[in-house]
Design an enzyme around this catalytic site. Structure first.
Site, PDB file in Angstrom:
ATOM      1  N   CYS A 336      32.643  32.068  42.374  1.00 50.59           N
ATOM      2  CA  CYS A 336      31.597  31.929  41.351  1.00 50.59           C
ATOM      3  C   CYS A 336      31.637  32.987  40.240  1.00 50.59           C
ATOM      4  CB  CYS A 336      30.218  31.906  41.988  1.00 50.59           C
ATOM      5  SG  CYS A 336      30.163  31.408  43.702  1.00 50.59           S
ATOM      6  N   ARG A 365      37.199  35.918  53.807  1.00 52.20           N
ATOM      7  CA  ARG A 365      35.924  36.292  54.416  1.00 52.20           C
ATOM      8  C   ARG A 365      36.172  36.927  55.761  1.00 52.20           C
ATOM      9  NH1 ARG A 365      32.463  30.832  52.899  1.00 52.20           N
ATOM     10  NH2 ARG A 365      32.808  31.028  50.664  1.00 52.20           N
ATOM     11  N   GLN A 383      39.434  27.234  48.441  1.00 53.67           N
ATOM     12  CA  GLN A 383      38.393  26.233  48.189  1.00 53.67           C
ATOM     13  C   GLN A 383      38.787  25.365  47.007  1.00 53.67           C
ATOM     14  OE1 GLN A 383      35.169  29.115  47.609  1.00 53.67           O
ATOM     15  NE2 GLN A 383      34.124  28.126  49.308  1.00 53.67           N
ATOM     16  N   ASP A 385      37.078  24.520  44.574  1.00 48.74           N
ATOM     17  CA  ASP A 385      35.773  24.980  44.119  1.00 48.74           C
ATOM     18  C   ASP A 385      35.518  24.540  42.684  1.00 48.74           C
ATOM     19  OD1 ASP A 385      33.415  26.283  44.468  1.00 48.74           O
ATOM     20  OD2 ASP A 385      34.251  28.309  44.482  1.00 48.74           O
ATOM     21  N   HIS A 387      32.280  24.872  39.450  1.00 51.55           N
ATOM     22  CA  HIS A 387      30.933  25.244  39.020  1.00 51.55           C
ATOM     23  C   HIS A 387      30.607  24.463  37.772  1.00 51.55           C
ATOM     24  CE1 HIS A 387      32.163  28.551  41.653  1.00 51.55           C
ATOM     25  NE2 HIS A 387      30.896  28.489  42.034  1.00 51.55           N
ATOM     26  N   LYS A 468      20.399  22.123  48.477  1.00 49.54           N
ATOM     27  CA  LYS A 468      21.800  21.662  48.512  1.00 49.54           C
ATOM     28  C   LYS A 468      21.930  20.348  49.268  1.00 49.54           C
ATOM     29  CE  LYS A 468      22.936  24.126  52.748  1.00 49.54           C
ATOM     30  NZ  LYS A 468      23.941  24.757  53.570  1.00 49.54           N
ATOM     31  N   HIS A 514      27.155  24.696  42.267  1.00 48.16           N
ATOM     32  CA  HIS A 514      28.394  25.029  42.971  1.00 48.16           C
ATOM     33  C   HIS A 514      28.762  23.780  43.763  1.00 48.16           C
ATOM     34  CE1 HIS A 514      27.310  29.500  43.048  1.00 48.16           C
ATOM     35  NE2 HIS A 514      26.132  28.946  42.878  1.00 48.16           N
TER      36      HIS A 514
HETATM   37 ZN   LIG Z   1      30.093  29.081  43.769  1.00 52.32          ZN
END
Ligand SMILES: [Zn+2]
Ligand SMILES: [Zn+2]
Length: 636
Positions: A336, A365, A383, A385, A387, A468, A514
């Protein structure tokens, strides 16, 4: 007196009536099927006396609570069997868990597999004896006396409040400290099996004694038990760690560290194929791609809040900048901040929105080495990912677009059934005005509804910064996996001071969404391996076809065929070893290659290949370019 039933009706029962009496009053069939009851929302035994005006429900095998009661009761039966066979055993605790139960014992020597068999055999005798479970109620002192010689039970009793009663349950010669409820008789516990042994510290504390834990599984019917055991067997056959080795996809190395997979060429190929396909889909859907660093100065993580709230899941270290300064850095656990900095790098107007930035971002992580599990739970993963920065009134449409993408990917392409869950505002700590939460939550629900996607609500389970949607997949053998997440965020844009110019030329803070579809690409690979049992669809197979020459004199033709196929975009290999054809076919089968192309004199002459499909077998001869077209047509 009378009691209230779940359908809202009232039923007259005599003073002193039990839950079983209520069941009998409703009907003898219900009384027959009754396992336990619920009085005013609390689970109780059938023998519990009801009071005037109580709300009473009967728990049968059809009730969702039934399995838990059966499993916990089976744990008591296992403890009785251990007491019979190991009279000096000290007893820990024996709860019901997902799919079964366990009990912890302190015994003179570790249990052996033969002990497990003997315990299970003794349990079957106890079941056949149809012993009743009876509840007793003691005060603390009486309970202390009752568990003479049982230090673990006494420790549990010590922790209970001084006043009030303590319930115990007895079946046969075994008595346990227990809140209940239990089934009325051991005779109802036929469908069980002991599964495995493990060591477990008393109360999970490594400074306390190591107890012997026996795991078992218990079901309402033999059929359910058999289905469960078959499912386990199937899951074991499909285990991605086992197949990952057999198919030469990835490996783990002690020297590299726990939870850090190395992708071999075939595994890397699949991951890249997934990314290339997904990238094209995202470009088509108006996304732009970013590439952001793997680490940032700690300052970024302080602004984002990770430094304070996510620190124990991150890797921090110091870097000597060479100019006399030493700075603290952190490896990214999420992508992010990078996307936020890109958004913030220019003056943005409402015309730029929605801005959809995606990245195949590898994050790290911190997981304890004991909990990492193959690709499913690793320390490093990538990910898919994205945004989305948008105006509040764009959230609804953006979420609909994401759900369309989820449906295309999970439903159309991979053939998963899936379901949705929406998590709402946490009751305790959360930020953002009520109307923002309401708008966001309504947008998520409305988007699901307009897609015709049913959802469950996880009340209060949202992140502190927004609601979410989680998408759960059901794989080929009925297991569920959580993959896609769509998260609304009020926090990040504020923290990083993001703004855009509205149509009215005022300044506003954008909403941020996200979202990941596959989640972790590597974990998704693990799920696909198990879903497909290693047999990837042609478009994802690392090797799509192997060319098998019948004898050495066909080797040149096999090699030129492979080159033609590669040129036509088909991933092919030649099995050139001097081995009998059946060995090569077996090898291709074991490697789950979608197509085998047999080439001999006839094929050389006609410029064709003899095509064997992995499951269908021989499907006849084809020109090489015709075969290539067939393979290309299998893309999603
Ligand atoms: Zn994010
Ligand atoms: Zn119990």
């Amino acid at each position: 007196m009378s009691v209230k039933l779940p359908d809202g009706s009232e039923r007259a029962v005599p003073e002193g009536a039990t839950v079983l009496d209520v069941a009998t009053a409703i009907g003898p069939r219900l009384a027959q099927a009754a396992l336990a009851g619920s009085v005013n929302g609390t689970l109780v035994d059938l023998g519990t006396v009801v009071g005037n005006g109580d709300e009473v429900a009967i728990i049968t095998s059809k009730s969702p609570e039934a399995l838990h009661i059966v499993r916990h009761s089976a744990a008591h039966v296992m403890a009785e069997a251990v007491k019979d066979l190991f009279p000096t055993a000290k007893f820990g605790i024996g709860p019901a868990i997902e799919d079964g139960f366990y009990y912890d014992f302190d015994v003179d020597r570790p249990f052996t597999p033969e002990d497990l068999e003997a315990i299970e055999a003794r349990m079957r005798e106890i079941v056949a004896e149809e012993k009743t479970f009876t509840r007793g109620v003691l005060d603390k002192l009486e309970a202390w006396d009752a568990f003479d010689g049982q230090p673990y039970k006494r420790e549990l009793i010590e922790d209970l409040p001084e006043t009030g009663t303590i319930s115990i349950y007895t079946q046969g010669a075994f008595t346990d400290l227990c809140r209940g409820p239990h089934v009325p008789s051991t005779g109802l516990l036929g469908a069980f099996k002991l599964m495995k042994l493990a060591g477990a510290y008393w109360r999970g504390d490594s400074t306390r004694p190591m107890l012997q834990r026996i795991y078992g599984t218990a079901w309402l019917t033999q059929r359910d038990l058999d289905a469960y055991l078959t499912r386990l067997e199937e899951a074991e056959k499909r285990d991605h760690r086992k197949l990952g080795k057999e198919l030469d996809l990835f490996s783990f190395h002690e020297i590299a560290g726990a939870g850090l997979p190395l992708y071999h060429p075939k595994g890397a190929r699949i991951l890249r194929l997934l990314q290339e396909w997904l990238r094209a889909e995202l470009y088509r859907r108006g996304y732009v791609e970013a590439i952001t660093p793997h680490m940032y100065k700690a300052d970024v993580w302080k602004t984002s809040g990770h430094y304070d709230f996510y620190r124990e899941n991150m890797y921090f270290f110091e870097i000597d900048e060479g100019d006399g300064k030493v700075n603290e850095y952190g490896i990214k656990p999420m992508n992010c901040p990078g996307h936020v900095m890109i958004f913030d790098n220019d003056v943005r107007s409402y015309r730029d929105l929605p801005m959809r930035i995606f990245e195949f971002g590898t994050v790290y992580r911190h997981e304890m080495s004991g909990v990492v599990h193959g690709l499913m739970r690793a320390r490093g993963f990538t990910q898919d990912d994205a945004h989305i920065f948008c105006a509040p009134n764009q959230v609804h449409d953006e979420v609909i677009k994401m759900l369309e993408l989820v449906d295309y990917i999970m439903g159309d392409v991979f053939g998963f059934e899936y379901s949705a869950e929406i998590s709402t505002r946490p009751t305790e700590k959360s930020i953002g005005a009520d109307d923002m939460w309401e708008l966001a939550t309504k947008s998520l629900m409305g988007a699901c509804e307009s897609r015709g996607l049913a959802y469950e609500i996880n009340e209060g389970d949202g992140a502190f910064y927004g609601p979410k949607i989680d998408i759960k997949l059901k794989d080929a053998i009925g297991r569920t996996w959580q993959c896609s997440t769509i998260q609304v965020d009020f926090n990040f844009p504020e923290r990083f001071g993001l703004t855009y110019r509205t149509a009215e030329n005022s300044e506003a803070v954008p909403f941020m969404l996200h979202r990941t579809i596959l989640g972790s690409m590597e974990r998704f690979l693990g799920i696909l391996i198990e879903h497909y049992a290693g047999a990837f669809p042609t478009w994802l197979a690392p090797v799509q076809a192997v060319v098998i020459p019948i004898s050495d004199r066909h080797l040149d033709y096999a090699e030129s065929t492979r080159r033609d196929l590669e040129a036509a975009g088909v991933r092919a290999e030649v099995y050139a070893e001097n081995e009998p054809m059946r060995v090569k076919i077996a090898k291709a089968q074991q490697q789950k290659v979608p197509y085998m192309l047999i080439v001999g004199d006839k094929e050389v002459e006609s410029g064709a290949v003899g095509v064997r499909e992995r499951t269908a077998g021989d499907i006849g001869a084809m020109a090489v370019d015709e075969f290539a077209k067939r393979v290309q047509s299998e893309k999603p």
